[in-house]
Design a protein around this motif. Structure first.
Motif, short mmCIF file in Angstrom:
data_model
loop_
_atom_site.label_atom_id
_atom_site.label_comp_id
_atom_site.label_asym_id
_atom_site.label_seq_id
_atom_site.Cartn_x
_atom_site.Cartn_y
_atom_site.Cartn_z
N VAL A 40 6.01 1.92 -19.63
CA VAL A 40 5.23 1.48 -20.79
C VAL A 40 5.72 2.17 -22.06
O VAL A 40 5.86 1.55 -23.12
CB VAL A 40 3.73 1.74 -20.57
N ILE A 58 8.83 0.46 -23.23
CA ILE A 58 8.54 -0.86 -23.80
C ILE A 58 8.02 -0.70 -25.23
O ILE A 58 8.44 -1.42 -26.15
CB ILE A 58 7.52 -1.62 -22.93
N VAL A 59 7.11 0.25 -25.42
CA VAL A 59 6.57 0.51 -26.76
C VAL A 59 7.68 0.96 -27.70
O VAL A 59 7.75 0.54 -28.86
CB VAL A 59 5.45 1.57 -26.69
N ALA A 75 9.65 -2.00 -28.75
CA ALA A 75 8.87 -2.81 -29.68
C ALA A 75 8.88 -2.20 -31.08
O ALA A 75 9.02 -2.91 -32.08
CB ALA A 75 7.44 -2.96 -29.17
N LYS A 97 -0.27 -7.77 -32.37
CA LYS A 97 0.86 -8.00 -31.48
C LYS A 97 2.18 -7.64 -32.13
O LYS A 97 2.31 -7.67 -33.35
CB LYS A 97 0.87 -9.47 -31.03
N LEU A 109 1.28 -5.77 -16.23
CA LEU A 109 1.13 -5.91 -17.67
C LEU A 109 0.93 -7.38 -18.06
O LEU A 109 0.15 -7.69 -18.97
CB LEU A 109 2.37 -5.36 -18.38
N LEU A 151 1.67 -7.95 -21.89
CA LEU A 151 2.99 -8.51 -22.14
C LEU A 151 2.97 -10.00 -21.86
O LEU A 151 2.41 -10.44 -20.84
CB LEU A 151 4.05 -7.87 -21.24
N LEU A 157 4.27 -7.85 -27.12
CA LEU A 157 3.43 -6.74 -26.69
C LEU A 157 2.12 -6.81 -27.46
O LEU A 157 2.11 -6.77 -28.69
CB LEU A 157 4.13 -5.41 -26.95
N LEU A 200 -3.15 -3.11 -24.86
CA LEU A 200 -2.51 -1.92 -24.29
C LEU A 200 -3.41 -0.71 -24.43
O LEU A 200 -3.57 0.07 -23.47
CB LEU A 200 -1.16 -1.67 -24.98
#
Length: 226
Positions: free
Chosen positions: A152, A155-156, A159, A169, A199, A205, A214, A219
């Motif tokens: 996670v 991924i953040v 992003a 988002k 997710l 996601l 995202l 989240l």
């Protein structure tokens, strides 16, 4: 265009417009097709690269050819800055994932610039210290965070670096690269796929044909950030 790209490079984040003009004078443009090896682990470190367009993966590999992806660099990202400073052998291999355009700076040109402009050298040293702290943080994550948390967090990170905020988002306008993300998070691909499914089920996601989204609000309501 070169100046705008240089402004996004952490190494040059504190430089003024006039200082960036000086740096831009020592850059050169390169174009490479997909799957071009830019340098291999153990090669002499002689060039710093800024991604203008495309993407580059940086990885290490063992004698069996198994890869450990250290990072994936996209438009506006840069890599190889340590080669400008110490010139020691590359600690990893870099390969383009698609047709890629780079701006590059050679070690020789960079050292000439530093000798002539101490004000630029001082600001660059500060940014190198910041980069080292970031690396220390990554080592901490691999040591103390569990696999889902590492996934996670990466991924953040992707992003924040490459996404476009739209309310609650963040839209990342590129295909989701599961293999690269599993390497960055230090997890097996099957573990990554399981976390990504969770997710998706929570609508944190969502995926399109060439982008993924995202949902930040969902989240922060999930167990992943508790």
């Amino acid at each position: 265009m070169v100046i705008e790209l240089l402004k996004r490079v952490p190494l040059f984040a504190d430089l003024t417009e006039s200082q960036l003009e000086i740096v831009s004078s020592i850059t050169s443009r390169q174009e490479h097709p997909a799957h071009t090896v830019l340098f291999r682990q153990g090669d002499p470190g002689e060039t710093f690269c800024i991604v203008v367009r495309g993407s580059v993966k940086v990885f290490t590999s063992n004698k069996l050819g198994q890869q450990k992806i250290l990072d994936v660099f996209q438009t506006g990202d840069s890599f190889g800055e340590l080669a400008l400073i110490d010139g020691k052998p590359r600690s990893a291999t870099a390969e383009t994932l698609e047709e890629t355009v780079l701006w590059t700076i050679t070690s020789e040109s960079f050292h000439l610039l530093l000798r002539a402009h101490y004000d630029i050298a001082q600001k660059i040293m500060i940014q190198l210290c910041n980069r080292l702290r970031t690396t220390n943080g990554h080592v901490y994550d691999l040591t103390f965070l569990d696999a889902p948390s590492r996934i996670v967090k990466n991924i953040v990170r992707t992003a924040k670096q490459h996404g476009e905020r739209q309310g609650d988002k963040i839209v990342i306008r590129s295909a989701f690269d599961a293999e690269a993300l599993s390497g960055l998070a230090g997890v097996h691909l099957t573990v990554l796929e399981q976390v990504v499914r969770e997710l998706e089920q929570r609508r944190i996601l969502t995926f399109g044909s060439s982008e993924f989204v995202l949902d930040v609000s969902k989240l922060f309501q999930s167990p992943y950030v508790q």
